[in-house]
Design a protein around this motif. Structure first.
Motif, mmCIF file in Angstrom:
data_model
loop_
_atom_site.group_PDB
_atom_site.id
_atom_site.type_symbol
_atom_site.label_atom_id
_atom_site.label_comp_id
_atom_site.label_asym_id
_atom_site.label_seq_id
_atom_site.Cartn_x
_atom_site.Cartn_y
_atom_site.Cartn_z
ATOM 1 N N THR A 211 0.823 -1.219 0.000
ATOM 2 C CA THR A 211 0.000 0.000 0.000
ATOM 3 C C THR A 211 0.852 1.262 0.000
ATOM 4 O OG1 THR A 211 -1.790 -1.142 1.181
ATOM 5 C CG2 THR A 211 -1.789 1.263 1.258
ATOM 6 N N THR A 212 1.892 1.283 0.837
ATOM 7 C CA THR A 212 2.678 2.513 0.999
ATOM 8 C C THR A 212 3.801 2.668 -0.014
ATOM 9 O OG1 THR A 212 4.076 1.406 2.657
ATOM 10 C CG2 THR A 212 2.171 2.632 3.460
ATOM 11 N N LYS A 213 4.438 1.554 -0.399
ATOM 12 C CA LYS A 213 5.588 1.653 -1.296
ATOM 13 C C LYS A 213 5.192 1.578 -2.767
ATOM 14 C CE LYS A 213 8.294 1.991 2.200
ATOM 15 N NZ LYS A 213 8.813 3.345 2.566
ATOM 16 N N LEU A 214 4.239 0.738 -3.091
ATOM 17 C CA LEU A 214 3.798 0.612 -4.475
ATOM 18 C C LEU A 214 2.587 1.485 -4.781
ATOM 19 C CD1 LEU A 214 4.193 -3.250 -5.036
ATOM 20 C CD2 LEU A 214 5.842 -1.410 -5.415
ATOM 21 N N LEU A 215 2.051 2.144 -3.737
ATOM 22 C CA LEU A 215 0.940 3.094 -3.881
ATOM 23 C C LEU A 215 -0.312 2.449 -4.473
ATOM 24 C CD1 LEU A 215 2.891 6.237 -5.148
ATOM 25 C CD2 LEU A 215 2.390 5.537 -2.804
ATOM 26 N N VAL A 216 -0.527 1.179 -4.131
ATOM 27 C CA VAL A 216 -1.758 0.495 -4.534
ATOM 28 C C VAL A 216 -2.809 0.763 -3.461
ATOM 29 C CG1 VAL A 216 -2.808 -1.717 -5.135
ATOM 30 C CG2 VAL A 216 -0.397 -1.287 -5.662
ATOM 31 N N PRO A 217 -4.028 1.140 -3.846
ATOM 32 C CA PRO A 217 -5.066 1.394 -2.832
ATOM 33 C C PRO A 217 -5.242 0.210 -1.890
ATOM 34 C CG PRO A 217 -5.813 2.115 -4.992
ATOM 35 C CD PRO A 217 -4.519 1.391 -5.214
ATOM 36 N N SER A 218 -5.402 0.502 -0.609
ATOM 37 C CA SER A 218 -5.498 -0.556 0.398
ATOM 38 C C SER A 218 -6.684 -1.479 0.153
ATOM 39 C CB SER A 218 -5.594 0.059 1.795
ATOM 40 O OG SER A 218 -6.757 0.876 1.910
ATOM 41 N N PHE A 219 -7.752 -0.946 -0.404
ATOM 42 C CA PHE A 219 -8.929 -1.772 -0.705
ATOM 43 C C PHE A 219 -8.544 -2.896 -1.671
ATOM 44 C CE2 PHE A 219 -12.730 -2.924 -3.029
ATOM 45 C CZ PHE A 219 -13.711 -2.985 -2.048
ATOM 46 N N ILE A 220 -7.774 -2.560 -2.710
ATOM 47 C CA ILE A 220 -7.369 -3.552 -3.707
ATOM 48 C C ILE A 220 -6.348 -4.519 -3.124
ATOM 49 C CG2 ILE A 220 -6.321 -3.869 -5.972
ATOM 50 C CD1 ILE A 220 -9.087 -2.569 -6.016
ATOM 51 N N VAL A 221 -5.378 -3.990 -2.371
ATOM 52 C CA VAL A 221 -4.329 -4.830 -1.796
ATOM 53 C C VAL A 221 -4.921 -5.890 -0.877
ATOM 54 C CG1 VAL A 221 -2.303 -4.863 -0.298
ATOM 55 C CG2 VAL A 221 -2.576 -3.030 -1.969
ATOM 56 N N THR A 222 -5.756 -5.453 0.044
ATOM 57 C CA THR A 222 -6.293 -6.388 1.038
ATOM 58 C C THR A 222 -7.354 -7.313 0.447
ATOM 59 O OG1 THR A 222 -7.863 -4.683 1.805
ATOM 60 C CG2 THR A 222 -5.757 -4.858 2.968
ATOM 61 N N LEU A 223 -8.061 -6.846 -0.586
ATOM 62 C CA LEU A 223 -8.975 -7.744 -1.299
ATOM 63 C C LEU A 223 -8.182 -8.851 -1.985
ATOM 64 C CD1 LEU A 223 -11.782 -8.510 -2.341
ATOM 65 C CD2 LEU A 223 -11.445 -6.903 -4.228
ATOM 66 N N GLY A 224 -7.049 -8.480 -2.598
ATOM 67 C CA GLY A 224 -6.186 -9.484 -3.206
ATOM 68 C C GLY A 224 -5.624 -10.445 -2.175
ATOM 69 N N MET A 225 -5.224 -9.925 -1.010
ATOM 70 C CA MET A 225 -4.702 -10.787 0.047
ATOM 71 C C MET A 225 -5.780 -11.741 0.545
ATOM 72 S SD MET A 225 -2.112 -11.717 1.807
ATOM 73 C CE MET A 225 -0.889 -10.409 1.605
ATOM 74 N N LEU A 226 -7.012 -11.267 0.631
ATOM 75 C CA LEU A 226 -8.135 -12.138 1.022
ATOM 76 C C LEU A 226 -8.236 -13.329 0.067
ATOM 77 C CD1 LEU A 226 -11.732 -10.983 1.924
ATOM 78 C CD2 LEU A 226 -11.398 -12.723 0.196
ATOM 79 N N LEU A 227 -8.156 -13.050 -1.240
ATOM 80 C CA LEU A 227 -8.276 -14.113 -2.228
ATOM 81 C C LEU A 227 -7.080 -15.059 -2.168
ATOM 82 C CD1 LEU A 227 -9.603 -11.980 -5.221
ATOM 83 C CD2 LEU A 227 -10.921 -13.468 -3.728
ATOM 84 N N VAL A 228 -5.889 -14.501 -1.953
ATOM 85 C CA VAL A 228 -4.685 -15.334 -1.849
ATOM 86 C C VAL A 228 -4.796 -16.287 -0.658
ATOM 87 C CG1 VAL A 228 -2.218 -15.298 -1.316
ATOM 88 C CG2 VAL A 228 -3.140 -13.736 -3.029
ATOM 89 N N LEU A 229 -5.186 -15.764 0.498
ATOM 90 C CA LEU A 229 -5.293 -16.598 1.696
ATOM 91 C C LEU A 229 -6.394 -17.634 1.561
ATOM 92 C CD1 LEU A 229 -4.806 -13.890 4.479
ATOM 93 C CD2 LEU A 229 -3.176 -15.655 3.783
ATOM 94 N N ASP A 230 -7.536 -17.225 1.014
ATOM 95 C CA ASP A 230 -8.625 -18.192 0.815
ATOM 96 C C ASP A 230 -8.192 -19.323 -0.114
ATOM 97 O OD1 ASP A 230 -10.492 -17.162 2.496
ATOM 98 O OD2 ASP A 230 -11.614 -16.071 0.962
ATOM 99 N N GLY A 231 -7.522 -18.953 -1.218
ATOM 100 C CA GLY A 231 -7.061 -19.964 -2.165
ATOM 101 C C GLY A 231 -6.020 -20.890 -1.568
ATOM 102 N N ALA A 232 -5.097 -20.326 -0.792
ATOM 103 C CA ALA A 232 -4.045 -21.127 -0.172
ATOM 104 C C ALA A 232 -4.627 -22.110 0.839
ATOM 105 C CB ALA A 232 -3.022 -20.211 0.501
ATOM 106 N N VAL A 233 -5.586 -21.652 1.630
ATOM 107 C CA VAL A 233 -6.220 -22.530 2.617
ATOM 108 C C VAL A 233 -6.963 -23.664 1.922
ATOM 109 C CG1 VAL A 233 -8.077 -22.654 4.331
ATOM 110 C CG2 VAL A 233 -6.384 -20.824 4.462
#
Length: 343
Positions: free
Chosen positions: A115-137
């Motif tokens: 979010t801070t270094k690549l300046l990606v909106p936090s909504f998009i970053v954490t939505l992507g992380m949600l999908l990554v974690l769900d898929g990994a589980v």
């Protein structure tokens, strides 16, 4: 005697949500015989403790101007990882708890850095992380988590200690109180006030020498760590499931908004956000006692979020219209070679 400057910040905006909470608790006392005693309300706090801790972490992110949609998936991942690694072995409890907490901090760190270094909106970053974690589980468990939590691990979510006058107080309630007091003290300090200032006016904080990126990174790390703590409590209370954290990210956001915290940051109290989480749990409990379908929970959350955002936007627009305007005059610049005019 002058009132300390930190008090309004500590209790800012708590009155409305506390009024709602009191009304809901009275409703529970009327609707359910289980709430005729202290034990009933301690049981309510026990159920609400994981959500209240999640709301505290979500508060740090929202008040600084961001969102964290990954906390629900992080809770599920924490429970599944703990069950798989412990496998019922009591001796593995301590290091697995440390690992789960470290994993939560790491996920928060990754969210914050992107979010801070690549300046990606936090909504998009954490939505992507949600999908990554769900898929990994899902890939790791094939939809059916394996392993088992140890008795010592589950004690944090389901155990209790005898307290004079109150009786059996759940460990989760004591942990919640420690986290809440620590969060309130943190928000009382300079770093906490700076975190709110970032959500209110990021540019002003930068011009004054504040480390905006570090503050936002800290908010995500705290959110991830508290989500991992909530996973430990929820695993002990609810057991192991691939859906244990499903939807908790939206519940946490709803709780924070219900507590009067402004979406977009810059205003709100951590105490009010926590009270919002307890109010939400009390509301769903009351609806259940009244026989209202559980499917309405999502609708209720949606209505709360929309109403809170509309109210905040209306209040912001009203303050803007009522703000006195400075009188301005515009004139053509005078050519210095021309003599000044005389009346």
């Amino acid at each position: 005697m002058k009132r300390p400057a930190w008090r309004p910040r500590l209790a800012e905006g708590t009155a409305p949500v506390l009024a709602v909470l009191v009304a809901l608790l009275i409703g529970l006392a009327i609707a359910g015989p289980a709430y005729d005693s202290v034990e009933g309300y301690l049981a309510l706090l026990k159920r609400a403790a994981p959500l209240m801790i999640l709301a505290i972490g979500q508060y740090f992110v929202i008040v600084s101007g961001g969102f964290d949609l990954s906390v629900g998936a992080l809770v599920t991942a924490g429970v599944v990882i703990a069950a798989r690694l412990i496998g019922g072995d009591e001796s593995a409890t301590a290091w697995v708890i440390v690992l789960v907490l470290a994993f939560g901090l790491l996920v928060g760190l990754v969210n914050g850095l992107i979010t801070t270094k690549l300046l990606v909106p936090s909504f998009i970053v954490t939505l992507g992380m949600l999908l990554v974690l769900d898929g990994a589980v899902f890939l790791w468990t094939d939809g059916a988590p394996r392993g088992a939590l140890s008795t010592a691990f589950r004690q944090f979510g389901r155990g209790s200690v005898d307290v004079p006058l109150l009786g059996e107080v759940p460990y989760s309630v004591l942990i919640l109180l420690v986290v809440l007091v620590a969060a309130a003290v943190f928000m009382r300090g300079g770093t906490g006030r700076a975190l709110v200032a970032v959500g209110d006016n990021e540019q002003a904080v930068r011009l004054s020498g504040g480390q905006v990126d570090r503050l936002r990174l800290l908010a995500f790390v705290l959110s991830g760590g508290l989500a991992a703590l909530a996973a430990i409590l929820l695993g002990g209370f609810a057991g192991v499931s691939a859906q244990v954290g499903q939807g908790l990210e939206f519940r946490a956001i709803t709780a924070v908004v219900l507590g009067g915290v402004l979406l977009g940051g810059g205003r709100g109290s951590v105490v009010a956000a926590t009270a919002g989480a307890l109010s939400l749990e009390a509301l769903f409990t009351l609806l259940n006692l009244l026989g209202v379908a559980g499917a309405l929970e999502s609708a209720v959350q949606g209505v709360i979020i929309i109403a809170a955002v509309a109210y905040a936007s209306l209040g912001s627009g009203l303050r803007h219209r009522l703000r006195p305007r400075r009188a301005t005059t515009t004139s053509e610049p005078r050519d210095p070679r021309q003599p000044a005019s005389t009346p």
